[in-house]
Motif scaffolding. Structure first.
Motif, PDB file in Angstrom:
ATOM      1  N   ALA A   1      46.461  46.384  38.509  1.00  0.00           N
ATOM      2  CA  ALA A   1      45.655  45.486  37.681  1.00  0.00           C
ATOM      3  C   ALA A   1      46.168  45.413  36.244  1.00  0.00           C
ATOM      4  N   VAL A   2      46.619  46.538  35.698  1.00  0.00           N
ATOM      5  CA  VAL A   2      47.133  46.554  34.322  1.00  0.00           C
ATOM      6  C   VAL A   2      48.367  45.674  34.212  1.00  0.00           C
ATOM      7  N   ASP A   3      49.287  45.819  35.178  1.00  0.00           N
ATOM      8  CA  ASP A   3      50.517  45.020  35.170  1.00  0.00           C
ATOM      9  C   ASP A   3      50.207  43.528  35.292  1.00  0.00           C
ATOM     10  N   VAL A   4      49.320  43.198  36.230  1.00  0.00           N
ATOM     11  CA  VAL A   4      49.002  41.792  36.480  1.00  0.00           C
ATOM     12  C   VAL A   4      48.352  41.158  35.248  1.00  0.00           C
ATOM     13  N   CYS A   5      47.388  41.839  34.643  1.00  0.00           N
ATOM     14  CA  CYS A   5      46.704  41.288  33.471  1.00  0.00           C
ATOM     15  C   CYS A   5      47.657  41.134  32.287  1.00  0.00           C
ATOM     16  N   GLU A   6      48.553  42.077  32.118  1.00  0.00           N
ATOM     17  CA  GLU A   6      49.508  41.985  31.010  1.00  0.00           C
ATOM     18  C   GLU A   6      50.397  40.756  31.168  1.00  0.00           C
ATOM     19  N   ARG A   7      50.874  40.511  32.382  1.00  0.00           N
ATOM     20  CA  ARG A   7      51.740  39.357  32.618  1.00  0.00           C
ATOM     21  C   ARG A   7      50.952  38.048  32.546  1.00  0.00           C
ATOM     22  N   LEU A   8      49.699  38.078  32.993  1.00  0.00           N
ATOM     23  CA  LEU A   8      48.843  36.896  32.848  1.00  0.00           C
ATOM     24  C   LEU A   8      48.669  36.532  31.377  1.00  0.00           C
ATOM     25  N   ASP A   9      48.353  37.535  30.565  1.00  0.00           N
ATOM     26  CA  ASP A   9      48.079  37.310  29.150  1.00  0.00           C
ATOM     27  C   ASP A   9      49.297  36.755  28.417  1.00  0.00           C
ATOM     28  N   LYS A  10      50.491  37.101  28.900  1.00  0.00           N
ATOM     29  CA  LYS A  10      51.723  36.646  28.246  1.00  0.00           C
ATOM     30  C   LYS A  10      52.203  35.306  28.790  1.00  0.00           C
ATOM     31  N   GLY A  11      51.475  34.752  29.764  1.00  0.00           N
ATOM     32  CA  GLY A  11      51.860  33.461  30.315  1.00  0.00           C
ATOM     33  C   GLY A  11      52.962  33.527  31.341  1.00  0.00           C
ATOM     34  N   LEU A  12      53.251  34.732  31.858  1.00  0.00           N
ATOM     35  CA  LEU A  12      54.322  34.890  32.838  1.00  0.00           C
ATOM     36  C   LEU A  12      53.824  34.691  34.268  1.00  0.00           C
ATOM     37  N   LEU A  13      52.512  34.617  34.435  1.00  0.00           N
ATOM     38  CA  LEU A  13      51.915  34.358  35.745  1.00  0.00           C
ATOM     39  C   LEU A  13      50.971  33.173  35.639  1.00  0.00           C
ATOM     40  N   ASP A  14      50.864  32.411  36.719  1.00  0.00           N
ATOM     41  CA  ASP A  14      49.860  31.352  36.785  1.00  0.00           C
ATOM     42  C   ASP A  14      48.512  31.912  37.222  1.00  0.00           C
ATOM     43  N   PHE A  15      48.547  32.821  38.197  1.00  0.00           N
ATOM     44  CA  PHE A  15      47.328  33.398  38.748  1.00  0.00           C
ATOM     45  C   PHE A  15      47.520  34.893  38.967  1.00  0.00           C
ATOM     46  N   GLY A  16      46.390  35.585  39.023  1.00  0.00           N
ATOM     47  CA  GLY A  16      46.399  36.985  39.409  1.00  0.00           C
ATOM     48  C   GLY A  16      45.333  37.229  40.460  1.00  0.00           C
ATOM     49  N   VAL A  17      45.601  38.131  41.373  1.00  0.00           N
ATOM     50  CA  VAL A  17      44.603  38.557  42.348  1.00  0.00           C
ATOM     51  C   VAL A  17      44.177  39.964  41.944  1.00  0.00           C
ATOM     52  N   LEU A  18      42.899  40.110  41.559  1.00  0.00           N
ATOM     53  CA  LEU A  18      42.384  41.388  41.081  1.00  0.00           C
ATOM     54  C   LEU A  18      41.290  41.886  42.015  1.00  0.00           C
ATOM     55  N   LEU A  19      41.243  43.196  42.174  1.00  0.00           N
ATOM     56  CA  LEU A  19      40.254  43.830  43.043  1.00  0.00           C
ATOM     57  C   LEU A  19      39.216  44.553  42.202  1.00  0.00           C
ATOM     58  N   GLY A  20      37.987  44.578  42.698  1.00  0.00           N
ATOM     59  CA  GLY A  20      36.928  45.300  42.006  1.00  0.00           C
ATOM     60  C   GLY A  20      36.402  44.533  40.808  1.00  0.00           C
ATOM     61  N   ASP A  21      35.959  45.266  39.794  1.00  0.00           N
ATOM     62  CA  ASP A  21      35.381  44.638  38.601  1.00  0.00           C
ATOM     63  C   ASP A  21      36.462  43.961  37.772  1.00  0.00           C
ATOM     64  N   ILE A  22      36.145  42.796  37.219  1.00  0.00           N
ATOM     65  CA  ILE A  22      37.073  42.089  36.337  1.00  0.00           C
ATOM     66  C   ILE A  22      36.353  41.717  35.042  1.00  0.00           C
ATOM     67  N   ASP A  23      37.141  41.387  34.021  1.00  0.00           N
ATOM     68  CA  ASP A  23      36.583  40.942  32.750  1.00  0.00           C
ATOM     69  C   ASP A  23      36.310  39.443  32.853  1.00  0.00           C
ATOM     70  N   LYS A  24      35.074  39.078  33.164  1.00  0.00           N
ATOM     71  CA  LYS A  24      34.740  37.673  33.394  1.00  0.00           C
ATOM     72  C   LYS A  24      34.659  36.880  32.096  1.00  0.00           C
ATOM     73  N   THR A  25      34.669  37.559  30.965  1.00  0.00           N
ATOM     74  CA  THR A  25      34.671  36.850  29.684  1.00  0.00           C
ATOM     75  C   THR A  25      36.086  36.449  29.280  1.00  0.00           C
ATOM     76  N   LYS A  26      37.072  37.078  29.869  1.00  0.00           N
ATOM     77  CA  LYS A  26      38.462  36.863  29.466  1.00  0.00           C
ATOM     78  C   LYS A  26      39.174  35.823  30.318  1.00  0.00           C
ATOM     79  N   TYR A  27      38.774  35.718  31.588  1.00  0.00           N
ATOM     80  CA  TYR A  27      39.486  34.848  32.517  1.00  0.00           C
ATOM     81  C   TYR A  27      38.542  33.865  33.206  1.00  0.00           C
ATOM     82  N   HIS A  28      39.093  32.728  33.592  1.00  0.00           N
ATOM     83  CA  HIS A  28      38.447  31.911  34.604  1.00  0.00           C
ATOM     84  C   HIS A  28      38.722  32.597  35.933  1.00  0.00           C
ATOM     85  N   TYR A  29      37.819  32.465  36.875  1.00  0.00           N
ATOM     86  CA  TYR A  29      38.025  33.192  38.124  1.00  0.00           C
ATOM     87  C   TYR A  29      37.357  32.472  39.288  1.00  0.00           C
TER      88      TYR A  29
END
Length: 299
Positions: A129-157
């Motif tokens: 999850a740390v790796d995926v979110c870091e790459r999402l935040d930098k614009g290197l990914l279009d989407f991420g698949v996250l398991l468990g609790d997520i920060d719903k204020t930070k991302y559309h989901y």
């Protein structure tokens, strides 16, 4: 700082030699050396140590190498998207995900989109999850698949209907293999192999009803294949999700937890994300497929 100079720097970091890097870049050695000196002067930091045989990066140099790779990757993606904007739907879609059987639904939608638009390519980037979110935040990914609790204020989901089931991977000759499920007490005195994502807030620790210091953790992992090898060698019991390791015909088996412990799954993207046409079609296709599946389930 120019992109061209970053490319020069990365070439030197890769070759670990000015002469070899200059040859690969079709530059003279004095020209390349001058560009690197000017880059260090511009940043006010020494980026490399010039040894008699090879060049090594300083701590600042290693940081610049990582950032330069990310910058050039993002530039390359942007150029391709702009160049294709007037063509038939094509391009690259980058999705970051951990190890989960839920990727099957992603792959099913991807396959259907490629049947309609052969020019679309998918790139699955594995990471926690740390790796995926870091790459999402930098614009290197279009989407991420996250398991468990997520920060719903930070991302559309989009919440996905698939749920992953926690359990334990073990050898078939282990004492717990005779059971159809394992309880917290079964594992209190056993050597455990845990995902590196587990922390004090983890649902697994709450399920175990023990603090980390009270458990016998012998190893951690971030790829379940490596954990399966440790289990096979008799190192201990690995917490993992169901369906990630094919135990059919092997010396290993999977047993679910009792009480049952599941993880929800989400497809997430940046709130400021501007989708390419290909990424937009993928998201719409996934939403449609899930709606159909849910409708069939209700029927």
């Amino acid at each position: 700082m120019e992109l061209r100079v970053l490319q020069y720097f990365l070439a030197v970091a890769k070759e670990q030699n000015i002469s070899a890097a200059a040859q690969s870049l079709h530059l003279t050695q004095p020209t390349l050396s001058r560009q690197l000196r000017e880059l260090e002067e511009e940043l006010g930091k020494q980026l490399m140590v010039r040894g008699s045989r090879k060049i090594t990066l300083t701590e600042e140099g290693m940081l610049l190498r990582k950032r330069a790779e990310e910058i050039l990757e993002l530039v390359d993606r942007t150029e391709k998207e702009v160049m294709r904007s007037n063509d038939a739907v094509s391009g690259d879609i980058y999705i970051g995900t951990g190890e989960t059987d839920g990727v099957r639904q992603i792959a099913r939608t991807a396959n259907q989109l490629q049947e309609r638009c052969p020019g679309v390519r998918f790139h699955i980037v594995s990471g926690d999850a740390v790796d995926v979110c870091e790459r999402l935040d930098k614009g290197l990914l279009d989407f991420g698949v996250l398991l468990g609790d997520i920060d719903k204020t930070k991302y559309h989901y989009m919440e996905l209907p698939m749920r992953d089931v926690w359990g334990v991977l073990m050898r078939r000759d282990s004492p717990l293999a005779a059971q159809d499920a394992v309880s917290p007490r079964d594992l209190w005195d056993k050597p455990l192999i845990l995902s590196r994502q587990m922390d004090n807030k983890s649902g697994l620790y709450r399920w175990l009803r023990k603090e980390p210091a009270e458990l016998q953790t012998v190893a951690t992992y971030n790829l379940i294949y490596n954990a399966s090898l440790m289990v096979d060698e008799g190192m201990g019991y690995a917490f993992t999700l169901d369906k990630l390791v094919n135990t059919r015909g092997s010396d290993l088996c999977f047993r679910p937890l009792r009480p049952r412990l599941e993880l929800g799954m989400y497809l997430v993207w940046k709130k400021s994300q501007i989708f390419s046409k290909a990424a937009e079609l993928f998201l719409n296709g996934l939403q449609e497929h899930l709606a159909v599946d849910q409708g069939d389930g209700e029927g």
